[in-house]
Design an enzyme around this catalytic site. Structure first.
Site, PDB file in Angstrom:
ATOM      1  N   LYS A  12       0.794  -1.261   0.002  1.00 27.96           N
ATOM      2  CA  LYS A  12       0.168  -0.040   0.022  1.00 27.96           C
ATOM      3  C   LYS A  12       0.728   1.109  -0.141  1.00 27.96           C
ATOM      4  CE  LYS A  12      -3.754   1.998   2.660  1.00 27.96           C
ATOM      5  NZ  LYS A  12      -4.607   1.721   3.950  1.00 27.96           N
ATOM      6  N   SER A  45      -9.617   2.037   3.061  1.00 35.12           N
ATOM      7  CA  SER A  45      -8.823   2.655   2.263  1.00 35.12           C
ATOM      8  C   SER A  45      -7.631   1.675   1.428  1.00 35.12           C
ATOM      9  CB  SER A  45      -8.142   3.714   2.970  1.00 35.12           C
ATOM     10  OG  SER A  45      -6.964   3.099   3.937  1.00 35.12           O
ATOM     11  N   SER A  67     -10.027  -0.704   7.199  1.00 29.32           N
ATOM     12  CA  SER A  67      -9.463  -0.519   5.873  1.00 29.32           C
ATOM     13  C   SER A  67      -8.525  -1.476   5.410  1.00 29.32           C
ATOM     14  CB  SER A  67      -8.531   0.863   6.134  1.00 29.32           C
ATOM     15  OG  SER A  67      -9.451   2.012   6.014  1.00 29.32           O
TER      16      SER A  67
END
Length: 486
Positions: A76, A151, A175
């Site tokens: 990420k 997210s 998330s």
């Protein structure tokens, strides 16, 4: 090779069926061909990946390979990675190249993992749909009209589409678990402090936690073992030994006590999602578990408490992005105040600005006690609810999200978007671990079963999840896009 789990790929590397370079080249070609329709990557680090793959192959040739050596993965874009753009999905950091590696990145590199690049995400991890990225929304591989969740939506979409076998995400209020549910993969949020936050760009420091996202619980067990552990550079990192998370995956579930929080099966839960979750519970009963209803009475306070605490911490953490030291800087500022104002106004997106404003207000004189202090008191009550429940049961189970993945652009009202996290937020407030595993479909879109345990019970959660995946094939289902050959 793209349809194999991390565990299966490791076996193939060990058997000499293919080299790490061949595996890496195959997946890089797949990313180039398919990611245009998903937008799951912000940066692809092909050259560095091939160099890492060659080092892994050399280590294997010398008999120095570990269990993860040569396996590909994505990060990420919230983890600082030396020499690589680290944007956090924001214009503010669009030109920022990290000068050092995050602890998670260091540990994965030490284990021989090959990073293929940095995945898309909601800006500064603020969002539940991955529509808040400066680089555009990510699309769900199961239905390109749907969101992948957020997210960590880029990481979830990349794994579901078979672009990578696993990825790293972060979880501040769901998330990892919510996008894992939306994309039909497995996602683990560890206990707060289990994994170092050093080098992980902060959203809400008392809530953020890094964790693995993969196709199976067995894969997550291997990755958690690599990234967990104490780190002196993170004052919230817990000085506690790291067990072998894969050791007890095959332990039987006879006698397991499962609690179903009644607050997780009320108004707002999609009937199709509830049906899939209850069918999953029946599988556990067939494996020897017993089920009882429990209560988490302060659950309905979780969202308001979270949306006081998290924005307050974000307001403090994001104050460093001022146009002076690093990040976006406005053109030709008239003076220092103009520099601050325009750099931040131009660099941050709407949702980030909204949360900064909320957080700054709640921390201001005259409001701190009324809002932030009160929210922290409520947080303690929520934590105690979980501790009381775990006196009666071994794990808690319920839906990861009240609905399956919704359409892109469907939730334009911020409050309705915040309500998507109703079953995940309390877990972060309490600091306990949670995992989402694929458990069926609703309207053709995946449904996730959320399994929760007490602090540092990751090994038990992984065992419980693995046994479900041994008895079902939901985690083996692939979207049509993922079935395309490389």
């Amino acid at each position: 090779m793209h349809d194999k789990t991390l565990t299966e790929l490791a076996a193939g590397l060990a058997a000499g069926e293919y080299s790490s370079r061949e595996l890496t080249q195959s997946l890089l070609a797949r990313i180039e061909r398919l990611d245009g329709s998903l937008n799951s990557f912000i940066t692809v680090t092909g050259e560095q990946a091939l160099e890492a793959a060659d080092r892994a192959d050399a280590a294997r040739g010398k008999g120095e390979a570990g269990p993860l050596t040569g396996l590909p993965l994505a990060l990420k874009d919230i983890f600082c990675t030396r020499g690589v753009k680290t944007s956090c999905g924001s214009r503010m950091l669009d030109t920022f190249t990290a000068p050092y590696d995050a602890s998670v990145v260091e540990k994965l590199a030490a284990a021989g993992i090959v990073s293929l690049g940095k995945t898309n995400m909601d800006e500064f991890a603020m969002g539940s749909s991955n529509e808040n990225s400066f680089y555009g929304p990510v699309k769900n591989p199961w239905d390109l009209a749907a969101v992948p969740g957020g997210s960590s939506g880029g990481s979830a979409a990349a794994v579901a589409a078979g672009l990578v076998p696993a990825a790293m995400g972060t979880d501040t209020g769901g998330s990892i678990r919510q996008p894992a549910a939306f994309c039909g993969i497995t996602g683990l949020k560890p206990t707060y402090g289990r994994v170092s936050r050093y080098g992980m760009i902060a959203y809400a420091s008392s809530l953020d936690q890094a964790g693995p996202m993969a196709r199976s619980a067995a894969d997550c067990a291997q990755l958690l073992g690599a990234i967990a552990g104490h780190d002196l550079r993170d004052s919230t990192s817990v000085a506690r030994g790291v067990p072998d998370y894969a050791a007890d995956l095959d332990a039987p579930l006879s006698g397991l006590k499962i609690g179903l929080p009644r607050e997780y099966f009320g108004d707002g839960l999609s009937p199709e999602v509830e049906g899939a979750v209850r069918e999953a519970i029946k599988v556990y009963e067939s494996l020897g578990a017993t089920v009882r209803e429990v209560s988490l009475p302060h659950t309905h306070y979780a969202i308001p408490a979270y949306y006081v605490i998290a924005p307050a911490e974000a307001s403090s953490n994001l104050s460093r992005f001022d146009g002076v030291r690093f990040g976006h800087r406005c053109e030709a500022p008239a003076d220092l105040i103009d520099l601050y104002k325009r750099s931040r106004a131009e660099g941050f997106g709407e949702e980030v600005k909204r949360r900064i404003l909320i957080g700054t207000h709640t921390l201001s004189e005259g409001f701190f006690d009324a809002y932030y202090k009160k929210a922290q008191q409520v947080r303690r009550l929520i934590r105690q609810d979980f501790l009381d429940a775990f006196e009666e049961v071994d794990v808690l189970m319920g839906p990861a999200s009240p609905t399956p993945a919704f359409d892109l652009g469907a939730n334009k009202d911020p409050v309705s978007m915040y309500l998507q996290d109703i079953y995940t937020i309390a877990v972060n407030l309490a600091g306990i671990p949670g995992i989402s595993v694929p458990a069926g479909f609703a309207g053709g879109r995946p449904v996730g079963l959320q399994i929760l345990g007490t602090h540092f019970a990751e090994a038990r959660l992984l065992n419980v999840a693995h046994q479900f995946q041994q008895a079902t094939d939901w985690h083996l289902r692939r979207p049509a896009l993922a079935e395309e050959s490389a």
